[in-house]
Design a protein around this motif. Structure first.
Motif, PDB file in Angstrom:
ATOM      1  N   ILE A 309       0.845  -1.131  -0.122  1.00 57.30           N
ATOM      2  CA  ILE A 309       0.140   0.022  -0.067  1.00 57.30           C
ATOM      3  C   ILE A 309       0.834   1.202  -0.064  1.00 57.30           C
ATOM      4  N   ALA A 310       1.940   1.120   0.855  1.00 54.09           N
ATOM      5  CA  ALA A 310       2.643   2.289   0.939  1.00 54.09           C
ATOM      6  C   ALA A 310       3.500   2.550  -0.335  1.00 54.09           C
ATOM      7  N   THR A 322      -2.081   8.494  -7.818  1.00 57.89           N
ATOM      8  CA  THR A 322      -2.156   7.574  -7.015  1.00 57.89           C
ATOM      9  C   THR A 322      -3.352   6.277  -7.500  1.00 57.89           C
ATOM     10  N   ASP A 323      -2.976   5.277  -7.593  1.00 61.48           N
ATOM     11  CA  ASP A 323      -3.909   3.976  -7.971  1.00 61.48           C
ATOM     12  C   ASP A 323      -4.719   3.645  -6.541  1.00 61.48           C
ATOM     13  N   TRP A 324      -5.772   4.308  -6.437  1.00 58.46           N
ATOM     14  CA  TRP A 324      -6.662   4.152  -5.017  1.00 58.46           C
ATOM     15  C   TRP A 324      -7.459   2.819  -5.447  1.00 58.46           C
ATOM     16  N   GLU A 325      -7.770   2.474  -6.622  1.00 55.80           N
ATOM     17  CA  GLU A 325      -8.421   1.127  -6.715  1.00 55.80           C
ATOM     18  C   GLU A 325      -7.622   0.097  -6.245  1.00 55.80           C
ATOM     19  N   ARG A 326      -6.273   0.040  -6.575  1.00 61.12           N
ATOM     20  CA  ARG A 326      -5.461  -0.989  -6.195  1.00 61.12           C
ATOM     21  C   ARG A 326      -5.122  -0.908  -4.388  1.00 61.12           C
ATOM     22  N   ILE A 327      -5.130   0.358  -3.977  1.00 63.84           N
ATOM     23  CA  ILE A 327      -4.956   0.691  -2.763  1.00 63.84           C
ATOM     24  C   ILE A 327      -6.219  -0.183  -1.935  1.00 63.84           C
ATOM     25  N   THR A 328      -7.275   0.222  -2.338  1.00 66.34           N
ATOM     26  CA  THR A 328      -8.522  -0.307  -1.773  1.00 66.34           C
ATOM     27  C   THR A 328      -8.658  -1.760  -1.836  1.00 66.34           C
ATOM     28  N   LEU A 351     -11.488   3.669  -0.151  1.00 68.44           N
ATOM     29  CA  LEU A 351     -12.571   3.503  -1.011  1.00 68.44           C
ATOM     30  C   LEU A 351     -13.129   5.093  -1.474  1.00 68.44           C
ATOM     31  N   SER A 352     -13.253   5.965  -0.467  1.00 65.34           N
ATOM     32  CA  SER A 352     -13.497   7.169  -0.528  1.00 65.34           C
ATOM     33  C   SER A 352     -12.645   7.973  -1.716  1.00 65.34           C
ATOM     34  N   MET A 353     -11.763   7.754  -1.802  1.00 66.94           N
ATOM     35  CA  MET A 353     -10.907   8.273  -2.896  1.00 66.94           C
ATOM     36  C   MET A 353     -10.966   7.415  -4.219  1.00 66.94           C
ATOM     37  N   ALA A 354     -11.268   6.339  -4.187  1.00 65.84           N
ATOM     38  CA  ALA A 354     -11.485   5.467  -5.514  1.00 65.84           C
ATOM     39  C   ALA A 354     -12.775   5.785  -6.121  1.00 65.84           C
ATOM     40  N   ARG A 355     -13.939   5.898  -5.043  1.00 65.60           N
ATOM     41  CA  ARG A 355     -15.258   5.803  -5.603  1.00 65.60           C
ATOM     42  C   ARG A 355     -16.264   6.912  -4.986  1.00 65.60           C
ATOM     43  N   GLY A 356     -15.463   7.932  -4.337  1.00 60.15           N
ATOM     44  CA  GLY A 356     -16.164   8.879  -3.728  1.00 60.15           C
ATOM     45  C   GLY A 356     -16.506   8.986  -2.216  1.00 60.15           C
ATOM     46  N   PRO A 357     -16.703  10.166  -1.704  1.00 58.97           N
ATOM     47  CA  PRO A 357     -16.847  10.395  -0.170  1.00 58.97           C
ATOM     48  C   PRO A 357     -18.128   9.666   0.363  1.00 58.97           C
TER      49      PRO A 357
END
Length: 424
Positions: A309-310, A322-328, A351-357
């Motif tokens: 993740i880091a 940033t690949d937020w989907e991968r982090i999720t 999840l909020s960064m990948a798909r919204g707050p």
């Protein structure tokens, strides 16, 4: 050499050699407390002799020679002299005033046999034994492995010095009273004990990375000690993936240290950091350690997953990359392995960064009633951020103020109150 110079030299040598010195002695006397006393005796001898004779070419070998001779003297006075003397098995006829080159040669020969490394590994597992309470393990690790003084440990964790001293004394008594063997465990016990060792090192790092209380946002010395211990452990246990995973995680996290603090010591959040200030050397080391962890095969453990993740953040040159989907997804994998509300809270942020707050807030509200999150200041902090992003500013302000009331770190409190004020 002046007395002041000698004191500084001894302090520097102790910080670098303490663990190896105590490990070698504990391997002989089978008692961590006694080994530390013998090491301290050698330090006193150095303070007495180095001002006149100068610092030896190999000060670590000098200290080991003195300490081992004192160990022999002690054993000679004990009932187990013959048995223990056979275990020591060293020619210690030369005293501390002997040729330092000879002492260095002896030390190098000992290292070639691998005995110091073996003893150091045993010391790591003994100092972090699960029979000790978590606080005692941390204090013991910093004392005997990190070479920190009792006063330094007390300052780092904002507790009275007598409290730390009592923890260390009780820990030594527990180890001696339970007759904990000075050894590296095997089989299933190794996995359990290794988890305790890694937990201690990461606890120390986290306390330095984001101090739980006090006036400072970070305590760099603790991060450095934890990294040093992690690197030593990785060298001693190169076939353990999670050891490399922890080192990778700490290297990458530490790479952001300079950017996490503003000019006046105020915290700077991840998405607001100047990424040109991230240490690319540490990132490279962290990614290499992550590669070693993953290259050893098998299922990824919690430290390796956190390092992955880091690494997603480290590889992104801008926040937008940033690949937020991968982090999720990685947090989902981590949650299945370590199903805790704190992991779920972190997953909600990703999840909020990948798909919204709104998606993140839904998950936060599902876990908000968890007992483990009661009093945890990051729960209202995260919820406040999500509400602010949704335009629900009055509710966000209340959450930030609640988070500020819960934190014990003054820098973090100021940041949270500032965010609350921004909601007006």
């Amino acid at each position: 050499m002046t007395g002041t110079d000698a004191h500084r030299a001894v302090e520097a040598v102790w910080r670098g050699e303490a663990a190896r010195l105590i490990a070698g002695l504990a391997g002989m006397v089978r008692d961590v407390g006694l080994a530390e006393e013998l090491a301290q005796d050698a330090l006193v001898a150095a303070l007495e002799q180095w001002p006149a004779s100068g610092v030896p070419r190999n000060p670590g070998a000098w200290l080991m020679t003195v300490a081992k001779r004192r160990a022999v003297d002690l054993l000679r006075r004990g009932e187990t002299y013959r048995r223990k003397l056979a275990e020591v098995g060293r020619d210690l006829a030369q005293g501390p005033d002997a040729d330092p080159a000879a002492a260095q040669a002896a030390a190098e020969a000992e290292e070639a046999d691998g005995e110091i490394e073996d003893d150091l590994l045993r010391l790591v597992f003994t100092a972090c034994h699960p029979v000790l309470p978590r606080e005692a393990r941390v204090a013991m690790a910093l004392r005997v492995l990190g070479g920190l003084t009792t006063a330094e440990i007390a300052r780092a964790f904002l507790v009275p010095e007598p409290t730390v001293a009592q923890r260390i004394v009780r820990a030594k008594r527990t180890l001696a009273g339970r007759r904990i063997p000075f050894e590296v465990p095997r089989g299933a016990e190794l996995a359990e004990r290794l988890a305790a060792v890694l937990e201690v090192i990461y606890l120390v790092f986290n306390e330095g990375y984001a101090a739980t209380a006090g006036d400072d946002w970070m305590r760099p010395a603790l991060c450095e000690e934890a990294l040093r211990l992690g690197r030593v452990l990785a060298g001693l246990m190169p076939a353990e993936p999670e050891v490399h995973g922890l080192v990778a995680l700490m290297e990458i996290q530490q790479s952001r240290a300079a950017a996490r603090v503003g000019p006046d010591g105020e915290p700077v959040l991840l998405l607001e950091q100047d990424r040109s200030r991230w240490d690319r050397v540490l990132i490279g080391r962290g990614l290499a350690a992550l590669g070693r962890a993953e290259g050893l095969g098998g299922a990824r453990g919690p430290y390796t997953l956190q390092a992955a993740i880091a690494a997603c953040h480290a590889r992104a040159l801008t926040p937008e990359e940033t690949d937020w989907e991968r982090i999720t997804a990685l947090y989902g994998e981590l949650a299945r392995l370590v199903p805790t509300p704190v992991v779920e809270l972190n997953r909600a942020v990703a999840l909020s960064m990948a798909r919204g707050p709104a998606a993140g807030l839904e998950l936060v509200d599902r876990i908000a009633g968890e007992p483990a999150l009661r009093g945890y200041h990051l729960l209202p902090s995260v919820r406040g951020d999500l509400l602010a992003r949704l335009g629900r500013r009055a509710e966000a302000r209340e959450e930030f103020e609640r988070a500020a009331a819960l934190t014990r770190n003054e820098r973090e409190r100021a940041l949270l109150l500032a965010r609350a004020a921004d909601c007006d």
